[in-house]
Design an enzyme around this catalytic site. Structure first.
Site, short mmCIF file in Angstrom:
data_model
loop_
_atom_site.label_atom_id
_atom_site.label_comp_id
_atom_site.label_asym_id
_atom_site.label_seq_id
_atom_site.Cartn_x
_atom_site.Cartn_y
_atom_site.Cartn_z
N GLY A 9 0.76 -0.88 -0.36
CA GLY A 9 -0.14 -0.35 0.24
C GLY A 9 0.70 1.18 0.23
N VAL A 11 2.28 3.08 2.46
CA VAL A 11 3.86 3.22 3.16
C VAL A 11 4.80 1.77 2.49
CG1 VAL A 11 4.65 3.09 5.44
CG2 VAL A 11 2.41 3.48 5.08
N ASP A 31 1.70 -8.77 -0.80
CA ASP A 31 -0.04 -8.08 -0.79
C ASP A 31 -0.42 -8.71 -1.35
OD1 ASP A 31 -0.85 -4.75 0.11
OD2 ASP A 31 -2.39 -6.26 -0.75
N VAL A 116 5.70 -2.00 11.13
CA VAL A 116 5.19 -0.79 11.21
C VAL A 116 3.92 -0.40 11.32
CG1 VAL A 116 5.14 1.36 9.28
CG2 VAL A 116 7.09 0.03 8.76
N ASN A 118 0.36 -0.76 12.42
CA ASN A 118 0.06 -0.25 14.35
C ASN A 118 -1.71 -0.94 14.26
OD1 ASN A 118 1.16 2.35 14.26
ND2 ASN A 118 -0.68 3.53 12.95
N ARG A 149 8.88 14.08 13.16
CA ARG A 149 7.88 14.75 12.93
C ARG A 149 7.87 16.65 14.54
NH1 ARG A 149 2.75 10.56 13.13
NH2 ARG A 149 2.79 10.92 11.04
N HIS A 173 3.80 4.52 20.96
CA HIS A 173 3.55 5.21 19.21
C HIS A 173 1.61 5.59 19.58
CE1 HIS A 173 3.54 6.68 15.30
NE2 HIS A 173 3.34 5.87 14.36
#
Ligand code: NAD
Length: 318
Positions: A9, A11, A31, A116, A118, A149, A173
């Site tokens: 996708g 990322v 995928d 990575v 979530n 960030r 996170h």
């Protein structure tokens, strides 16, 4: 060198592009969606003659071509929708993570893994539990992104280059992440002397909500340029054995007074994965926040274990 990227996708594909353009390794993209990884791999390969990279990239629904990969990067699963917290994704992404962990362990048993997907601290825990790799070979990416960030917001407030801002964000996170302000500097100067406390507090809060801010702007999907860049910085440190000191979601064995959980802490990254967890002095307030963040992660992991128990019971009954 070969990197297997699971999830083609936003990322995953951007990560594959950066790995190729950085000449770090060949890539195999996987995928579940028929044709997606194969199509993106072909597209990325055709950028090679223009951009000037010659790395090999393949893509499919199968893990087979990722056999023997030195590094696996896991980006599969659902991203957040506006109004959702990362923790709301456990039900969907937990089982996905468990099945991917088993598939990766089969074809690339010696790989180092960067998770990575979530909710990061929980998916990293699930991955390690299911693949059975030693914890130092399984880590999560969040701290490099959250720190980037924070550095971006600080630089904008001061009107300086973000490259001059040196900082670190620890903890889970999520909303409970802990940007370390007392030790942050701008070209060696203490940040706390350059910005008033109330403005610094606002930047910390914006960092904690940094992902949600982008989700609410995009309306569909979540951030991916900076997450991919952050992931590839970690990948580069591992593949090139750079021994870089970066924040990562790593397995704690007593550091910061915490053990038996994955949490964001400073680590030294090299070819073996997390080669060292670095303990630095943090203020009493920061330590309290880190402990609160750990408690929030433990709660989510317990929620997953309950769900998994329920799922196992349902499967047994069926
Ligand atoms: P996306 O929807 O663009 O891509 C996810 C891909 O995973 C899809 O192509 C989907 O088909 C695939 N997929 C789903 N189940 C799969 C399976 N079982 N096997 C293989 N592939 C599967 O989402 P995205 O924007 O790329 O985000 C991916 C994940 O990364 C999300 O969970 C998101 O929340 C997370 N994320 C984490 C960070 C971080 O800092 N750790 C930052 C950004 C995004």
């Amino acid at each position: 060198m070969k990197v297997m990227v699971v999830g083609a996708g936003h990322v995953g594909a951007t990560t594959a592009q950066r790995v190729l353009e950085g000449e770090l390794a060949d890539v195999h993209l996987v995928d579940i969606k028929e044709g997606l990884a194969a199509g993106k791999a072909l597209d990325l390969a055709q950028a090679g003659p223009v951009v000037g990279h010659s790395g090999r990239i393949t893509g499919s629904t199968s893990y087979e071509e990722g056999a023997g990969a030195e590094l696996a990067i896991v980006t599969a699963g659902l991203p957040r929708k506006p109004g959702m917290s990362r923790d709301d994704l456990i039900g969907a992404n937990g089982p996905i993570m468990a099945s991917i962990a088993r598939a990766v362990a089969q074809v690339a048993p010696g790989a180092v893994v960067i998770v990575v997907s979530n909710p990061l601290d929980v998916t990293t825990t699930i991955f390690q539990e299911e693949c059975g790799f030693p914890p130092e070979r399984v880590m999560g990416m969040a701290g490099v992104l959250d720190t980037a960030r924070f550095r971006t917001f600080v630089a904008a407030a001061l009107g300086c280059s973000p490259e001059d801002v040196s900082a670190m964000v620890l903890g889970g996170h999520g909303d409970s992440m802990v940007p370390l302000t007392a030790s942050a500097t701008v070209s060696g100067l203490p940040l706390t002397e350059l910005l008033p406390a109330d403005q610094l507090a606002q930047l910390v809060e914006r960092t904690q909500n940094g992902g949600a801010e982008i989700v609410s702007l995009l309306k569909e999907g979540s951030a991916f340029y900076a997450p991919a860049a952050a992931t590839v910085q970690m990948a580069c440190a591992i593949l090139r054995d750079e021994q870089r000191v970066l924040p990562a979601c790593a397995w704690l064995t007593g550091q910061y007074g915490l053990s038996d959980l994955y949490l964001g802490v400073p680590v030294r990254l090299g070819r073996a994965g997390v080669e060292e967890i670095i303990e630095v002095a943090v203020s009493a307030t920061e330590l309290r926040r880190l402990q609160a963040s750990a408690a929030a992660v433990r709660e989510q992991v317990a929620r997953w274990h309950e769900m998994r128990g329920g799922q196992a019971a349902t499967t047994e009954r069926a």
